[in-house]
Design a protein around this motif. Structure first.
Motif, PDB file in Angstrom:
ATOM      1  N   PRO A 123      13.813  12.096 -25.527  1.00 16.13           N
ATOM      2  CA  PRO A 123      12.457  11.540 -25.634  1.00 16.13           C
ATOM      3  C   PRO A 123      11.532  12.429 -26.482  1.00 16.13           C
ATOM      4  O   PRO A 123      10.747  11.913 -27.282  1.00 16.13           O
ATOM      5  CB  PRO A 123      11.997  11.468 -24.180  1.00 16.13           C
ATOM      6  N   SER A 147       3.412  12.722 -25.333  1.00 11.74           N
ATOM      7  CA  SER A 147       4.394  12.588 -24.253  1.00 11.74           C
ATOM      8  C   SER A 147       4.188  11.296 -23.457  1.00 11.74           C
ATOM      9  O   SER A 147       5.158  10.582 -23.165  1.00 11.74           O
ATOM     10  CB  SER A 147       4.291  13.806 -23.329  1.00 11.74           C
ATOM     11  N   THR A 201       6.841   8.214 -23.216  1.00 11.60           N
ATOM     12  CA  THR A 201       7.360   7.748 -21.934  1.00 11.60           C
ATOM     13  C   THR A 201       7.138   6.248 -21.771  1.00 11.60           C
ATOM     14  O   THR A 201       8.051   5.514 -21.367  1.00 11.60           O
ATOM     15  CB  THR A 201       6.702   8.515 -20.768  1.00 11.60           C
ATOM     16  N   ASP A 214      10.140   3.631 -21.458  1.00 13.26           N
ATOM     17  CA  ASP A 214      10.151   2.768 -20.268  1.00 13.26           C
ATOM     18  C   ASP A 214      10.222   1.299 -20.659  1.00 13.26           C
ATOM     19  O   ASP A 214      10.997   0.527 -20.087  1.00 13.26           O
ATOM     20  CB  ASP A 214       8.896   2.995 -19.411  1.00 13.26           C
TER      21      ASP A 214
END
Length: 151
Positions: free
Chosen positions: A57, A68, A72, A76
């Motif tokens: 990631p 970040s 994420t 997701d």
């Protein structure tokens, strides 16, 4: 710069190709309920797999210039859609690796396969030394845009 020079003609042609590919990418994204960043992420991950790069990631976020939290949310979303999977790195169980699912590759081939086929067919009409010249030119363009992004 002379807007009519052969070099500027290449710049304009490359820009036109870029716009067409971007438009195709936007159509693909819209058809499959994706954001354009989702498509760029999938391309980055496919390129990483082809190059043997272990995509994390953090690596993906850096490539896409996302923080970040944004990375994420992106991962997701792609995982929820069944396009990407997270797995633990067998060499370092603390590290998460990202892989493109077969579903994403199938969607991509269904949409882009004919274009890819036509580009490959066009390339096959050139001699090897001509392809090497095109490869050198596109590599130089890619490197110059990379330098411009880091400014």
């Amino acid at each position: 710069m002379d807007d009519q020079s052969p070099a500027m003609g290449l710049v304009h042609l490359l820009r036109a190709v870029t716009v067409e590919f971007d438009t195709l990418g936007a159509e693909f994204a819209a058809r499959h309920g994706l954001h354009p960043t989702d498509v760029r992420a999938l391309i980055q991950l496919l390129d990483a797999a082809r190059a043997g790069t272990r995509a994390t990631p953090g690596w993906l976020g850096a490539r896409l210039r996302l923080n970040s939290a944004g990375t994420t949310a992106l991962v997701d979303r792609l995982e929820r859609l069944g396009l990407v999977r997270r797995s633990r790195d067998t060499a370092d169980r603390r590290r998460v690796l990202l892989e493109v699912e077969e579903k994403a590759m199938d969607l991509g081939w269904t949409f882009f396969g004919s274009v890819i086929g036509e580009v490959v067919a066009a390339a096959e009409g050139f001699e090897e030394h001509e392809l090497e010249t095109v490869r050198r030119f596109l590599t130089a363009v890619l490197e110059s845009t990379g330098r411009a992004r880091s400014v």
